[in-house]
Each structure stands twice: as C-alpha cells, then as structure tokens.
Design a protein around this motif. Sequence first.
Motif, PDB file in Angstrom:
ATOM      1  N   ILE A  37      11.021   4.191   3.451  1.00  0.00           N
ATOM      2  CA  ILE A  37      10.894   5.228   2.427  1.00  0.00           C
ATOM      3  C   ILE A  37       9.421   5.485   2.183  1.00  0.00           C
ATOM      4  O   ILE A  37       8.689   4.600   1.735  1.00  0.00           O
ATOM      5  N   THR A  38       8.966   6.701   2.515  1.00  0.00           N
ATOM      6  CA  THR A  38       7.574   7.070   2.269  1.00  0.00           C
ATOM      7  C   THR A  38       7.469   7.671   0.872  1.00  0.00           C
ATOM      8  O   THR A  38       8.432   8.195   0.328  1.00  0.00           O
ATOM      9  N   GLY A  39       6.293   7.578   0.294  1.00  0.00           N
ATOM     10  CA  GLY A  39       6.103   8.071  -1.066  1.00  0.00           C
ATOM     11  C   GLY A  39       6.877   7.218  -2.058  1.00  0.00           C
ATOM     12  O   GLY A  39       7.318   7.689  -3.094  1.00  0.00           O
ATOM     13  N   ALA A  40       7.049   5.929  -1.727  1.00  0.00           N
ATOM     14  CA  ALA A  40       7.935   5.053  -2.497  1.00  0.00           C
ATOM     15  C   ALA A  40       7.225   4.264  -3.590  1.00  0.00           C
ATOM     16  O   ALA A  40       7.816   3.385  -4.189  1.00  0.00           O
ATOM     17  N   ASP A  63       3.564   3.853   0.841  1.00  0.00           N
ATOM     18  CA  ASP A  63       2.895   4.744  -0.104  1.00  0.00           C
ATOM     19  C   ASP A  63       1.403   4.773   0.199  1.00  0.00           C
ATOM     20  O   ASP A  63       0.858   3.810   0.738  1.00  0.00           O
ATOM     21  N   LEU A  64       0.785   5.864  -0.138  1.00  0.00           N
ATOM     22  CA  LEU A  64      -0.662   6.000   0.024  1.00  0.00           C
ATOM     23  C   LEU A  64      -1.393   4.995  -0.870  1.00  0.00           C
ATOM     24  O   LEU A  64      -2.397   4.416  -0.481  1.00  0.00           O
ATOM     25  N   VAL A  90       0.698   9.392   5.410  1.00  0.00           N
ATOM     26  CA  VAL A  90       1.622   9.964   6.391  1.00  0.00           C
ATOM     27  C   VAL A  90       1.022  11.134   7.158  1.00  0.00           C
ATOM     28  O   VAL A  90       1.537  11.510   8.212  1.00  0.00           O
ATOM     29  N   THR A  91      -0.079  11.700   6.670  1.00  0.00           N
ATOM     30  CA  THR A  91      -0.721  12.790   7.407  1.00  0.00           C
ATOM     31  C   THR A  91      -1.704  12.285   8.463  1.00  0.00           C
ATOM     32  O   THR A  91      -2.201  13.065   9.269  1.00  0.00           O
TER      33      THR A  91
END
Length: 120
Positions: A37-40, A63-64, A90-91
């Motif tokens: 899960i990204t942005g988690a 997460d960043l 993620v970028t």
Amino acid sequence: MSSTAASRVSVLMNHLSATPSSATHPSGLLAGQVAIITGAGQGIGGATALLFAKEGASVVVSDLDKTKGMAIAEQIITSGGKAISVSGDVTDPTFPERLIEETIEYVAPLFAEVLVNTSH
C-alpha cells in the motif's frame, strides 16, 4: 484527512466490521495475502493498511514520509499483525524495483497479491 475521505473510510470499516467474516474467515478475509500500500503513512492509505492487516494480510506500508510509514507499520505489529515499512517516492523511477525487492525479502516465498496506490 478531509471529512469526505474520513466518511468513506468510516463506511468501509463499518462495512467490514459488520460482515461476519470471523465465522466464515476465522483468520480474516485477507489471510495469507500480501498487500503493498503506497501513501500508507496517513489518511486513506493508513486506514487501508490498518484494515488490511486487521483482515489478516501481511502489509508493506510505503510512504514518502519514513516516520509516518514506520508509525503505521508499528501500529500493525503492536496489534498482532505483520508489516514492514518501505519509504520512498513513487515518482522516482528506481523506487518500484526497490519496493518489490524489499517486499520479496519480507514475504518470501509468498508473492504480493494486492497493490493499493493511494499516494498522489
């Protein structure tokens, strides 16, 4: 989290909590599955990570913000779930490969079956 997002998360959590999954799925609806899960680290992504862990998934919290991601992973572990935190952007073109490599190290010999991208 905006009130709309909070409302949506609340509806989802209430829906899953109301489901008698403990009778039909004693280990949870996602038992034995791996979820990335990204942005988690917060908001919908954080709520999704917590919910998936509650339903038995092994969760890769991405997460960043490293601190926020680690906090969600620790919350999952403290609650008896399985999780790791993989921080990154993620970028960044190199990040997906590192995310998958760390996931494989964490869950081998399993494979990630669920990917939720809540980062923006």
